[in-house]
Write an enzyme that holds these catalytic residues in place. Structure first.
Site, PDB file in Angstrom:
ATOM      1  N   HIS A   1      24.452 -25.018  21.792  1.00  0.00           N
ATOM      2  CA  HIS A   1      23.874 -23.822  21.179  1.00  0.00           C
ATOM      3  C   HIS A   1      24.937 -23.037  20.434  1.00  0.00           C
ATOM      4  CE1 HIS A   1      25.066 -20.418  23.934  1.00  0.00           C
ATOM      5  NE2 HIS A   1      25.197 -21.376  24.833  1.00  0.00           N
TER       6      HIS A   1
ATOM      7  N   ASP B   1      31.661 -19.362  25.655  1.00  0.00           N
ATOM      8  CA  ASP B   1      30.226 -19.633  25.669  1.00  0.00           C
ATOM      9  C   ASP B   1      29.588 -19.003  24.444  1.00  0.00           C
ATOM     10  OD1 ASP B   1      27.616 -20.168  26.287  1.00  0.00           O
ATOM     11  OD2 ASP B   1      27.473 -18.741  27.931  1.00  0.00           O
TER      12      ASP B   1
ATOM     13  N   GLU C   1      19.701 -19.639  22.457  1.00  0.00           N
ATOM     14  CA  GLU C   1      19.806 -20.225  23.800  1.00  0.00           C
ATOM     15  C   GLU C   1      19.973 -19.165  24.859  1.00  0.00           C
ATOM     16  OE1 GLU C   1      22.147 -21.899  27.302  1.00  0.00           O
ATOM     17  OE2 GLU C   1      22.553 -20.227  25.919  1.00  0.00           O
ATOM     18  N   GLU C   2      20.728 -18.127  24.543  1.00  0.00           N
ATOM     19  CA  GLU C   2      21.031 -17.114  25.548  1.00  0.00           C
ATOM     20  C   GLU C   2      19.786 -16.362  26.017  1.00  0.00           C
ATOM     21  OE1 GLU C   2      23.592 -17.160  27.078  1.00  0.00           O
ATOM     22  OE2 GLU C   2      25.332 -17.663  25.855  1.00  0.00           O
TER      23      GLU C   2
ATOM     24  N   GLU D   1       9.373 -29.253  21.813  1.00  0.00           N
ATOM     25  CA  GLU D   1       7.928 -29.047  21.751  1.00  0.00           C
ATOM     26  C   GLU D   1       7.370 -29.465  20.393  1.00  0.00           C
ATOM     27  OE1 GLU D   1       7.640 -25.302  24.919  1.00  0.00           O
ATOM     28  OE2 GLU D   1       7.787 -24.922  22.768  1.00  0.00           O
TER      29      GLU D   1
ATOM     30  N   HIS E   1      29.917 -13.934  29.270  1.00  0.00           N
ATOM     31  CA  HIS E   1      28.873 -13.036  28.749  1.00  0.00           C
ATOM     32  C   HIS E   1      29.340 -11.585  28.584  1.00  0.00           C
ATOM     33  CE1 HIS E   1      25.090 -15.700  29.735  1.00  0.00           C
ATOM     34  NE2 HIS E   1      25.998 -16.331  29.018  1.00  0.00           N
TER      35      HIS E   1
END
Length: 696
Positions: A362, A372, A410-411, A422, A540
């Site tokens: 991501h 991240d 993504e987060e 999907e 984060h």
């Protein structure tokens, strides 16, 4: 069970024999009469090309990628995110080092944001905190740094007595409720033990009206607290004002459109589930310290213990500890429909272009996101640079197509990858060989960490043996890995310990639990004997910057290089091998372990399987059977009340959940569920075995 192991071993042996015959057949020199495609069809992975790839992966290129990616904060759908979208497209469309094609896939998704003009805050008496993080470098002062908040927390202004509820698990609230009337209270909890959203979801039934969650320095900092000389900017540890942001939902994918790609279809917002029913706000341990120190005991308990070293309260049993004054929590979060982009790229296969190996990471972060996710993005950009250059120069084209995915949002709950699976459900289900996930490429610089299906163990081990460990010229990634984490396999002896892709921790989730695709997650991590940190401390927060990564996580970027080489090696082998390097005999060994554990834990009878006889198969058929093996463990009935989770996880969780519930309740209907899950399990294993037998 022995029958299962023998049969699967026979299948693998037959597969190798068949391939040998085919290679021999096509390998015979037929002179000019042999069409050119014959050599292409029979060609296996080129070891010399892998060596060339390994030699060209450049740690300094990765460093510069990370520097570029972290110039500005790039939370999903912000201008910074759009800047990274354009960067990915620019690199993947480069005429000299780009891919065959690159494009963006867009989805209209439901996200949650704080009010920039009206910050969330916590107040008690004259004391107020807006949960801001102290700046140590210019990065924290960037106006695009988002205030710490809990995405998908509802707005509100609850006010009440403060109770300490440990990790916010169901058992924590249950125990606390024995001595305290929780109605109208605000709970303060620490990260860990329960999911972010679960801390509020678990609290609401007891009448709790708001939740605070903080990062305990004992869990993340090995107990260190002072930014004078102990935490960042002096080390990798989290400074006192650091706050872990996050997506506070229990489901993944766009919350409005479960099982549907978010392409303009609409769901009533009232139908959204899996989000906190009451306001919740993350805070730093600096603020948690102030709040907890003001706590006065009304009902003392002999079970209360205090960690004097860090001044924060911990409980052996949760007891009734209340604030003398009411605490007010004010949150002003709001939901928005936003356009989020995946960036996709492809190298088309030469022989089997309709078979896909997918590599993903991501792109969005909470702030600058150096570790991240940009450590993974910087690795992916270097990997595509090297492979793209080979393709552009005409030196290589993979047997199977390689798809690269730079996932968006993504987060907020793995949205980009979930919407992609999907949207292309049928095509991906039928054509995808494997998915490689490299999210946080480098947590720290000690050793490799890899998780995946049992069938990918062998190819990861083979790749790890060919790559030098970070900063070590004479030790392989494999040999270094085995020093830090190992187990004794009945089949292979002492080997590195692979993890399992349980839960929904990263973008592999939709591929594994929704599509049943063979998958793996690869990273470098820390030495567990030297720290108890549950994750790298700046996770984060606004401190996850290039400065932090280059000084304290991976100076020299050698661990990034080792991950790029290892993951790239695996990618080439999956894309180029004549027969897919997926080892079905390792599945048999792991199933034996799971079954043995289930028998011990749940006193069930060993499962017996009836398998038909086998005969030789052609290469394409063999590869399809290997590719579809993991699909056999995908059963939507195993977790009927959970979105897109499969049964193929460690120690059969569907059975484990049912057994735990039945043992607790003692009700016959719950024991019927245990028997049901035994049937599901037996059918899945039989189905997996049957994918390996000859077709009808």
């Amino acid at each position: 069970r022995m029958i299962l192991k023998v049969v699967i071993s026979v299948v693998c042996a037959v597969s190798v024999l068949t391939v040998g015959i085919l290679i021999g057949h096509f390998g015979i020199d037929k002179g000019s009469s042999a069409p050119s495609w014959v050599n292409d069809v029979a060609k296996d992975v080129d070891e010399a090309l892998i060596e060339k790839f390994l030699s060209e992966v450049d740690n300094m290129q990765i460093q510069e990628n990370l520097r570029e990616l972290t110039k500005v904060p790039h939370m999903a759908t912000t201008p910074g995110d759009e800047q990274t979208v354009k960067l990915m497209l620019e690199r993947w469309r480069d005429p000299e080092t780009g891919l065959d094609d690159a494009w963006r896939e867009e989805y209209m998704v439901y996200l949650s944001f704080p009010d920039t003009k009206n910050p969330n805050k916590v107040t008690v008496g004259e004391w107020t905190s807006e949960c801001k993080e102290k700046p140590y470098t210019a990065d924290q002062d960037d106006p695009e740094v988002v205030q710490p908040y809990a995405a998908y927390s509802p707005p509100g202004n609850p006010k009440g007595k403060l109770v300490y509820a440990n990790q916010g698990k169901p058992s924590d609230y249950q125990e606390l409720n024995k001595t305290v009337d929780l109605r109208g209270t605000i709970a303060i909890t620490r990260y860990g033990g329960a999911g972010r959203a679960a801390k509020a979801i678990n609290a609401a039934p007891y009448g709790v009206i708001g939740v605070l969650v903080y990062t305990d320095p004992l869990d993340i900092n090995d107990g260190l607290m002072s930014d004078i000389n102990e935490t960042y900017p002096h080390s990798w540890y989290l400074p006192p004002s650091g706050v872990e942001r996050g997506g506070f939902s229990t489901h993944y994918g766009d919350l409005r459109t479960p099982y549907l790609a978010a392409k303009g279809n609409h769901t009533d917002f009232a139908d959204i589930t899996g989000i906190p029913p009451i306001p919740i706000q993350p805070i730093g341990f600096e603020d948690a310290y102030v709040l907890i120190c003001l706590i006065q005991s009304i009902y003392l308990s002999i079970y209360l213990s205090i960690y004097l070293s860090i001044y924060l309260v911990s409980f052996i049993l949760i007891t009734s500890i209340l604030f003398s004054s009411d605490v007010k929590l004010e949150t002003f979060n709001h939901g928005e429909l936003k356009n989020s982009s995946n960036v996709m790229g492809v190298i088309r296969g030469s022989v089997e272009p309709d078979r896909y190996v997918i590599y993903g990471n991501h792109r969005d972060s909470w702030v600058h996101g150096a570790i991240d996710p940009s450590s993974g993005t910087s690795v992916m950009l270097e990997l595509t640079r090297v492979l793209g250059k080979m393709v552009k120069q005409g030196k290589w084209r993979p047997r199977r197509s390689i798809i690269f995915g730079s996932w968006g949002a993504e987060e907020f709950g793995l949205i980009g990858s979930a919407e992609y699976t999907e949207q292309y459900f049928t095509k991906l289900s039928e054509r995808t060989v494997a998915y490689i996930n490299v999210d946080i490429a480098v947590f720290a610089n000690a050793t490799l960490r890899a998780s995946g299906m049992p069938s990918v163990q062998n190819v990861i081990f083979k790749a790890a043996k060919q790559v030098n460990a970070a900063g070590m010229e004479s030790t392989s990634v494999y040999d270094n890995w085995i020093k830090y984490s190992n187990w004794t396999s009945p089949e292979h002896g002492l080997i590195p310990k692979m993890g399992h892709l349980t839960g929904a921790g990263s973008d592999y989730a939709a591929f594994v639990h929704y599509l049943g695709i063979t998958a793996m997650d690869i990273s470098y991590t820390y030495d567990r004997s030297k720290t108890n940190a549950r994750i790298y401390p700046a996770y984060h927060t606004a401190y996850d910057t290039f400065d932090y990564a280059s000084k304290y996580i991976d100076p020299g970027f050698f661990s990034h290089q080792a991950v790029a080489r290892t993951a790239g090696n695996v990618l080439i082998r999956l894309a180029d091998s004549l027969v897919l390097p997926l080892n079905c005999s390792d599945y048999a060994e792991l199933l034996e372990m799971y079954l043995s554990r289930a028998v011990d834990l749940y006193q069930i009878h060993p499962l017996s399987l009836r398998l038909s006889s086998l005969r030789p198969m052609k290469v394409r058929r063999i590869n399809d059977q290997l590719m579809l093996l993991d699909r056999a463990f995908l059963d939507p009935l195993a977790f009927p009340d959970k979105y897109a989770f499969s049964a193929g996880m460690s120690t059969f969780p569907g059975l484990a959940d049912a057994f735990a519930k039945a043992e607790s309740s003692g009700q016959s209907s719950d024991w019927d569920k245990v028997h049901y899950h035994l049937s599901v399990l037996s059918q899945n294993i039989a189905g997996a075995a049957n994918t390996l037998v000859d077709v009808i």
